[in-house]
Design an enzyme around this catalytic site. Structure first.
Site, PDB file in Angstrom:
ATOM      1  CB  ALA A 212      49.035  29.832  69.668  1.00 47.37           C
ATOM      2  CG  ASP A 266      43.344  34.033  75.565  1.00 54.14           C
ATOM      3  OD1 ASP A 266      43.126  35.125  75.017  1.00 54.14           O
ATOM      4  OD2 ASP A 266      43.585  32.993  74.927  1.00 54.14           O
ATOM      5  CB  ILE A 300      41.671  26.266  72.754  1.00 54.41           C
ATOM      6  CG1 ILE A 300      41.829  24.777  73.041  1.00 54.41           C
ATOM      7  CG2 ILE A 300      41.084  26.975  73.960  1.00 54.41           C
ATOM      8  CD1 ILE A 300      42.817  24.468  74.146  1.00 54.41           C
ATOM      9  CB  ALA A 301      37.995  30.053  70.381  1.00 55.18           C
TER      10      ALA A 301
END
Length: 379
Positions: A212, A266, A300-301
């Protein structure tokens, strides 16, 4: 007094065979007498400092996002059983009302010592690099909102991720530093020049390096290269083989070393739960084969790993020695958070935060401040 006998004690400079002494919840000097104490034979297994996860959203089906105490306790307990003795509570972008309520509620748990603090991952992020954040909820840096969140956090808002190229973002970096909040650069389209400006103003963390953020180019290195080449900056790394391939993880360690690469998870609510559908903030997430992505998309989460997973991968895939992986998973994030005087390494006077690992580097059991926690389902 408790003595962990026959241990392979993982210290900042290497591994020492011997006994680890614990008294009153602290690591004691090795010469401390053990009369009338408990002796636990660890059978030559590794004893590592408890992991410090500075970026985690949840686990065991629970999330920190709404600030619910029952969910926060479940998530923290899950990660504790996987060796994470110090955990932050990370919040994705939410509405002003949602973030305010969550921060106020989580501050109670931080004061209790369940979590080490609150990480605001947003809402001042670049729309083009929003990842699993709802773009409709992103907003420009709002100094008044930030001050109110700090007030509601009662000293427990410890970090905020900011895209430094946004209007007013550098002023917010200054505000964060002045308030004793760690400013982190992430979810950003910033150039290297703008990233360096943020670091010069006091930003000290790069949020999940490479992910990101504007990718490096040989004529414009962007935020990743700016962070890797700045000795003042700690770079977070999601070492799950999904967010960053092993060769890129090795590159990060070669550039910055374990003293500046902080392993993070994360992790979101799906950690420890298996495949299925979950929520991350207001976003729907689908987990397949351990990979979490937004429903209907490819972003991607978060991850589904534990710090123990990241630690093992640092040894197996990134080529670190065990003591280097321990530094990256414990001492480096503790130092970045300003907690290294009490945790992050197995040195006398620090909290007895530790994990016992087998030869495959899997957690057998953990201890937080001298209290042993059984971990029968470690993976």
């Amino acid at each position: 007094m408790t003595v962990l006998a026959g241990a392979r004690i993982v210290l900042p400079g290497g591994v020492r065979d011997g006994d680890l002494h614990i008294a009153d919840g602290k690591i004691a000097d090795s010469g401390t007498a053990a009369a009338d104490g408990e002796v636990i034979d660890v059978g030559g297994r590794y004893v590592v400092p408890g992991f410090v996860d500075m970026h985690v959203h949840g686990g065991a089906g629970a999330s920190y996002q709404l600030g619910r105490h029952d969910e926060a306790r479940r998530a923290a307990a899950f990660h504790l059983c996987h060796g994470t003795t110090t955990t932050m509570a990370s919040l994705v972008t939410g509405s002003p009302e949602e973030l305010a309520a969550a921060v106020a509620s989580l501050a109670d748990l931080a004061a209790e010592g369940l979590i080490a603090g609150i990480h605001l991952e947003g809402p001042y992020l670049a729309r083009a690099r929003c990842g699993a954040h709802d773009p409709a909820l992103l907003r420009l840096p709002d100094r008044a909102e930030f001050r109110e969140l700090v007030r509601l956090g009662r000293g427990h808002v410890r970090m905020i991720t900011i895209a430094p190229e946004l209007p007013g973002a550098l002023d917010l970096v200054r505000d964060a530093v002045d308030a004793g909040v760690i400013a982190a650069v992430g979810h950003t389209e910033a150039t290297g020049e703008t990233s360096r400006a943020a670091f010069d103003l006091g930003a000290r963390v790069a949020t999940h390096l490479f992910n990101a953020m504007r990718p490096p180019h040989h004529r414009e290195g962007g935020p990743a290269v700016a962070a890797l080449t700045d000795p003042r900056v700690t770079v977070e790394l999601i070492n799950d083989g999904v967010h960053v391939e092993p060769a890129v993880a090795r590159l990060a360690f070669a550039a910055a070393g374990p003293s500046r690469v902080a392993l993070i998870t994360d992790a979101m609510a799906a950690a420890g739960m298996g495949d299925g559908e979950y929520r991350l903030g207001v976003m729907d997430v689908e987990v397949r084969d351990g990979r979490a992505t937004l429903v209907g998309g490819t972003s991607i989460a978060g991850s589904t790993i534990t710090m123990a997973d990241a630690f093992r991968a640092a040894v197996a895939d990134a080529g670190l020695a065990v003591h280097e992986a321990a530094e990256s998973a414990s001492l480096t994030p503790a130092r970045a958070l300003g907690l290294d005087s009490r945790t992050g390494s197995l040195e006398p006077g620090k909290d007895a935060d530790l994990a016992v690992l087998d030869d495959d580097l899997r957690v057998i059991w953990a201890m937080k401040r001298g209290r042993r926690v059984e971990c029968p389902n470690s993976r």
